[in-house]
Write a protein that holds these residues in place. Structure first.
Motif, PDB file in Angstrom:
ATOM      1  N   UNK A   1      32.001  41.469  25.547  1.00 42.43           N
ATOM      2  CA  UNK A   1      32.436  40.961  24.240  1.00 42.43           C
ATOM      3  C   UNK A   1      33.766  41.604  23.851  1.00 42.43           C
TER       4      UNK A   1
ATOM      5  N   UNK B   1      26.633  32.348  29.184  1.00 38.75           N
ATOM      6  CA  UNK B   1      25.947  33.629  28.987  1.00 38.75           C
ATOM      7  C   UNK B   1      24.892  33.590  27.875  1.00 38.75           C
ATOM      8  N   UNK B   2      25.293  33.161  26.694  1.00 41.22           N
ATOM      9  CA  UNK B   2      24.384  33.258  25.542  1.00 41.22           C
ATOM     10  C   UNK B   2      23.527  31.991  25.397  1.00 41.22           C
TER      11      UNK B   2
ATOM     12  N   UNK C   1      36.936  31.100  27.001  1.00 44.03           N
ATOM     13  CA  UNK C   1      37.445  31.597  25.715  1.00 44.03           C
ATOM     14  C   UNK C   1      38.964  31.473  25.678  1.00 44.03           C
TER      15      UNK C   1
ATOM     16  N   UNK D   1      39.659  34.587  14.820  1.00 47.81           N
ATOM     17  CA  UNK D   1      39.255  35.443  15.933  1.00 47.81           C
ATOM     18  C   UNK D   1      39.049  36.847  15.382  1.00 47.81           C
ATOM     19  N   UNK D   2      37.866  37.384  15.592  1.00 44.36           N
ATOM     20  CA  UNK D   2      37.632  38.794  15.263  1.00 44.36           C
ATOM     21  C   UNK D   2      37.903  39.568  16.552  1.00 44.36           C
TER      22      UNK D   2
ATOM     23  N   UNK E   1      33.207  33.015  31.556  1.00 46.96           N
ATOM     24  CA  UNK E   1      33.202  32.958  30.088  1.00 46.96           C
ATOM     25  C   UNK E   1      34.594  33.239  29.526  1.00 46.96           C
ATOM     26  N   UNK E   2      35.291  34.248  30.081  1.00 45.67           N
ATOM     27  CA  UNK E   2      36.589  34.531  29.480  1.00 45.67           C
ATOM     28  C   UNK E   2      37.636  33.497  29.854  1.00 45.67           C
TER      29      UNK E   2
ATOM     30  N   UNK F   1      31.141  34.269  21.662  1.00 45.84           N
ATOM     31  CA  UNK F   1      30.073  35.083  21.085  1.00 45.84           C
ATOM     32  C   UNK F   1      30.620  36.338  20.404  1.00 45.84           C
ATOM     33  N   UNK F   2      30.297  36.471  19.141  1.00 49.00           N
ATOM     34  CA  UNK F   2      30.663  37.660  18.334  1.00 49.00           C
ATOM     35  C   UNK F   2      32.152  37.766  17.994  1.00 49.00           C
ATOM     36  N   UNK F   3      32.993  36.792  18.406  1.00 47.04           N
ATOM     37  CA  UNK F   3      34.414  36.934  18.091  1.00 47.04           C
ATOM     38  C   UNK F   3      35.022  35.728  17.364  1.00 47.04           C
TER      39      UNK F   3
ATOM     40  N   UNK G   1      41.072  39.229  25.474  1.00 45.06           N
ATOM     41  CA  UNK G   1      41.659  38.057  26.132  1.00 45.06           C
ATOM     42  C   UNK G   1      42.039  36.999  25.103  1.00 45.06           C
ATOM     43  N   UNK G   2      41.118  36.750  24.173  1.00 43.18           N
ATOM     44  CA  UNK G   2      41.409  35.770  23.120  1.00 43.18           C
ATOM     45  C   UNK G   2      42.622  36.231  22.320  1.00 43.18           C
TER      46      UNK G   2
ATOM     47  N   UNK H   1      36.441  39.945  25.940  1.00 46.75           N
ATOM     48  CA  UNK H   1      36.880  38.591  25.574  1.00 46.75           C
ATOM     49  C   UNK H   1      37.560  38.570  24.218  1.00 46.75           C
ATOM     50  N   UNK H   2      37.308  39.566  23.381  1.00 46.02           N
ATOM     51  CA  UNK H   2      38.135  39.716  22.169  1.00 46.02           C
ATOM     52  C   UNK H   2      39.579  39.999  22.539  1.00 46.02           C
TER      53      UNK H   2
ATOM     54  N   UNK I   1      41.965  35.414  35.782  1.00 47.45           N
ATOM     55  CA  UNK I   1      42.326  34.171  35.086  1.00 47.45           C
ATOM     56  C   UNK I   1      43.787  34.098  34.648  1.00 47.45           C
TER      57      UNK I   1
END
Lengths: 308, 308
Positions: A197, B226-227, B203, B150-151, B199-200, B19-21, A203-204, A200-201, A21
């Protein structure tokens, strides 16, 4: 007959955590391309370089892009193209993308800006498909937009240009062969949700760091828990180069595209130069020839350097 | 004896593709919390609400947070806390995070700002662990920082505050029970690399959209491959609410946290209100009671409303 000359830069795809990406244009190495419109509808490709690439337009990355453009626009004219390639095929520095993007970008200038950037990318992707079997845009997009780009999706094509942090890039190309197709095949088809997860943390974080110009955040987001652990096995001394580059002050880095080139980002020119010497000496020590490039991130992408 | 009163907002975790972040603070609903320091080392919790939550500090989300802070700082004083909870437990709107974050935030004011934001989050995460078994920060972080956070990682704790787009949030809480633990257990442990890449891309697009204030980009990044396809099965009429909200002009939206609440983002207040009526009528039609909330994204998070 209108004739133009382009400087078409190398690109670094993936940017560690952004597999498929993200991509970034650099200044060195770059290809030179000359393009002209011709009265007859033929497409003539000449390679003035030592790589023995096919010149049949159907088998040439630039050729297929021009054929697709010609067909789509129902042109009665043709193109004559001379390519002096300096980005080595198979380096992982976007060699095929440079030919493809340069062809689309050049044709667009010759045809008086008939195409949008995304249309150029659309046609250039046929070149990537010819080169690697995958119609991807992660090298083409930064070549055409410049800077760092996000390919949010390819179908539909959705390209997001990001900011250009003021950073130096050191890239080393060890003279070993890693085929993009091999490097794709060894990837696992599934990943754990936990790793996804984590990825993607990162990447974000990387995108946030680029947009906020938060250099430490960029550095600590350059982690890839999914692709690098697998692909790096194909690249000699990868771990040594990465760990010593980080010790020498690199912000972070990893495999360029599918390798074998490795890139590192640094804040200072001296750090980038130090890393360049380090990379060279590591490959010299094990008798692997290597080329090292230092440049800033390139916010322009392809440049028109002659237009007559 | 110093006494303070806080307004502790609901939060929307995950923001569809994150998800989760990712997480976001809103204004409505919110809890009211009163905290005071006491001379004796006891921690006294009182719930003035109808939810029958335990008041034993070892079993209470706010209580455990205060115990951890007391222990860490070796305090000889205690805390007295009164909670009027309006964010329903099990709603997916960050009810436990509000108690946990409010406790840490309040204690920090009473202790004259001895803790950093990330230390408050660190202690508040013990409350989430008590509530759901997972020491996560995606609701706590926006509660304490405000806005969208963002976590990037929880170990080490790395929280990145993002910009606050000027958008309206409509959230509906249908009165059905979805346990966070169930909603986590039904998730698959692995995902395809192809979906992970998609997904990424989303995000990265969402974070870029938030930072660039590119509202259409935010909208087209709110996709979760995904989720949502798995979790939404537990939420009655999810697909109908989502598709009709989009038809009514919502930018996008999805499950709030682990559900059952559903949220939608809109540019205009009228759209947010239209969607609120739509959500209510869909649940009315199948005789499920529901609560609907409309608010802006809340850039402040927890607010100190009395300090005496």
């Amino acid at each position: 007959m209108k004739k133009i000359k382009l400087k078409v830069p190398a690109t670094v795809a993936n940017l560690v955590c952004g597999f498929d990406i993200l991509g970034m244009a650099i200044y060195e190495p770059y290809d030179e391309m000359e393009l002209a419109l011709t009265d007859s509808p033929e497409i003539i490709i000449r390679h003035e370089d030592p790589f023995g690439l096919p010149e049949d337009p159907l088998k040439n990355v630039a050729g297929i892009v021009l054929l697709k453009i010609q067909e789509h626009l129902q042109l009665s004219t043709g193109f004559e193209v001379t390519i002096r390639k300096h980005i080595k095929p198979g380096s992982g520095l976007g060699s095929s993308a440079a030919s493809a993007a340069g062809a689309a970008f050049g044709a667009n200038i010759l045809l008086e800006n008939i195409l949008s950037k995304n249309e150029m990318i659309h046609f250039a992707m046929f070149g990537e498909e010819l080169a690697s079997g995958v119609r991807h845009a992660d090298n083409i997009a930064p070549c055409i937009y410049g800077g760092i780009t996000l390919v949010k999706s390819t179908v539909p094509l959705d390209i997001i240009p990001l900011n250009t942090p003021d950073l130096f890039v050191t890239a080393v190309h060890p003279q070993v062969e890693v085929k993009t197709s091999d490097s794709r095949q060894i990837l696992k088809k599934t990943v754990s949700l936990k790793s996804a997860v984590e990825q993607w943390g990162n990447i974000a974080g990387l995108v946030a760091g680029i947009q906020k110009n938060d250099i430490p955040l960029i550095g600590r987001s350059l982690n890839d828990v999914i692709i690098e652990p697998i692909r790096s096995i194909l690249i000699p001394q990868f771990d040594e180069i990465k760990s010593k580059s980080l010790q020498s002050g690199a912000l972070g880095g990893g495999i360029s595209g599918s390798g074998p080139s490795i890139f590192m980002l640094s804040e200072k020119k001296e750090t980038a130069e130090k890393i360049a010497r380090l990379m060279k000496s590591i490959y010299d020590n094990i008798d692997i020839e290597s080329y090292v490039y230092i440049s800033k991130i390139n916010p322009k992408g392809i440049e028109l350097i002659e237009n007559k």
